[in-house]
Design an enzyme around this catalytic site. Sequence first.
Site, short mmCIF file in Angstrom:
data_model
loop_
_atom_site.label_atom_id
_atom_site.label_comp_id
_atom_site.label_asym_id
_atom_site.label_seq_id
_atom_site.Cartn_x
_atom_site.Cartn_y
_atom_site.Cartn_z
N GLU A 247 -5.28 -8.78 0.92
CA GLU A 247 -5.96 -8.43 2.17
C GLU A 247 -7.44 -8.20 1.90
OE1 GLU A 247 -4.40 -5.08 4.41
OE2 GLU A 247 -2.34 -5.73 4.04
N GLU B 261 0.80 -1.23 0.00
CA GLU B 261 0.00 0.00 0.00
C GLU B 261 0.83 1.28 0.00
OE1 GLU B 261 -2.79 -0.22 3.25
OE2 GLU B 261 -3.72 -2.04 2.51
#
Length: 450
Positions: A355, A169
């Site tokens: 995720e 991220e």
Amino acid sequence: MSNQKFLRFPDGFIWGTATSAYQIEGAWNEDGKGPSVWDTFSHQSGKVYGGHTGDVAADHYHRWEEDVRIMAELGLKAYRFSISWPRVLSEGVGRVNPAGLDFYDRLVDALLERGIEPFVTLYHWDLPQALQDRGGWPNRDLVQYFADYARVVAERLGDRVTWWITHNEPFVVTILGYVFGDHPPGVQNFPQAIQVGYHLLLSHGYAVEALRATARRPIQVGITLNLSPVHSATDSEADRLAAQRMDGILNRMFLDPIFFGRYPEDMRALFGPLIPEIPPEDARYLITPIDFLGVNYYCRAVARHDPSMPIMELAQVHPEGSEYSQMWEIYPPGLYELLMRVWNDYRPKAIMITENGVPVPDGVDFDGRVRDERRIRYLRDHIAQVHKAITDGAPVRGYFVWSLMDNFEWNHGYKMRFGLVYVDYDNLARIIKDSGRWYAQVIRQNGVWV
Ligand code: IFM
């Protein structure tokens, strides 16, 4: 008669769970580990909810054997974890800390012994403080340092680890670290943020090359991005454009450089000279082919035009009537929409959902069970959307629940629980939640009843 339907996944589909070093390990200053920016940040007052820190976290550094046993009990096919850069190189560069590498070495062996495939993330936000002191990600030198660190890890683990993720991220490091200042280094400087985003992506390309050159087996390398479909709050032209801007900053500013070696034109038009010109020698690294794209999905975003907001002139909307978790809207169809969009626009060789999960307040009932029905519902509804995307052609090869266990949720501290396994922070005992038992069944059956 039950009208439940069973959604079977392709053979070999990779079911896993994910964690990250700072969020679970603890042992923040043991065995030669240097401080990370998260150690520094969480030790400052007022930065993290309740003054919580990752000093102990879930104490995984000491309890990893128990944790691997739990993973085996759940029947996980894969486990995604991150390496703490300052545990391996306490100064970020130079002298290697053998004890740090030993820890991950033992973990990898224990996973493989139980048939659990390790997915190693190199950078999940815990930058060595020593490198922050050299300027942090705005300093281009970090690109090379990151590649050197990747090489050190691959020299040790690259004979056994097949699956590698460079960054987790980069959007969060960029925007929360350098625009909102909610994450370290707590800066609010948009031009610097753009620079940080560029260096993170460039360092990804450098690291991919370093990993491939160093590993002693054929490897699969990717990067993990947090992505969301962005919807417009209304049909108005102004809101539609706001949604497009938000899609640019959240999704395309990270996807386009990796897949096309350039920044989106509309972002260049919006931000002008703030957007870096990419010289061909950098573009070569940015578009180093990856074997898979890691996608983290939690929710969609809904945007409306708001001229009072600095820089992007937009605000995020929380639609009435939706269901919400402790942090976000719950919107399963967004996962299908996102996967099809990524597949249609970027054609990655493979997609891993690295995720997906939900923070809901869990409690231990009188009989010691954690009945987290909402989490089960969330996971089931999202897994169904993954199945739909696979049916429609998206090459999704794996799915990882965030998270294996409750852990330190960054600036929210321990208030948020995402785990399939409950952690009692008083005594660090672990309890497999109902969702963990449910997920074990999904894995056994290679599919889900909906
Ligand atoms: O806990 C985080 C993780 O570190 C990165 N992705 C989102 C999760 C939930 O907020």
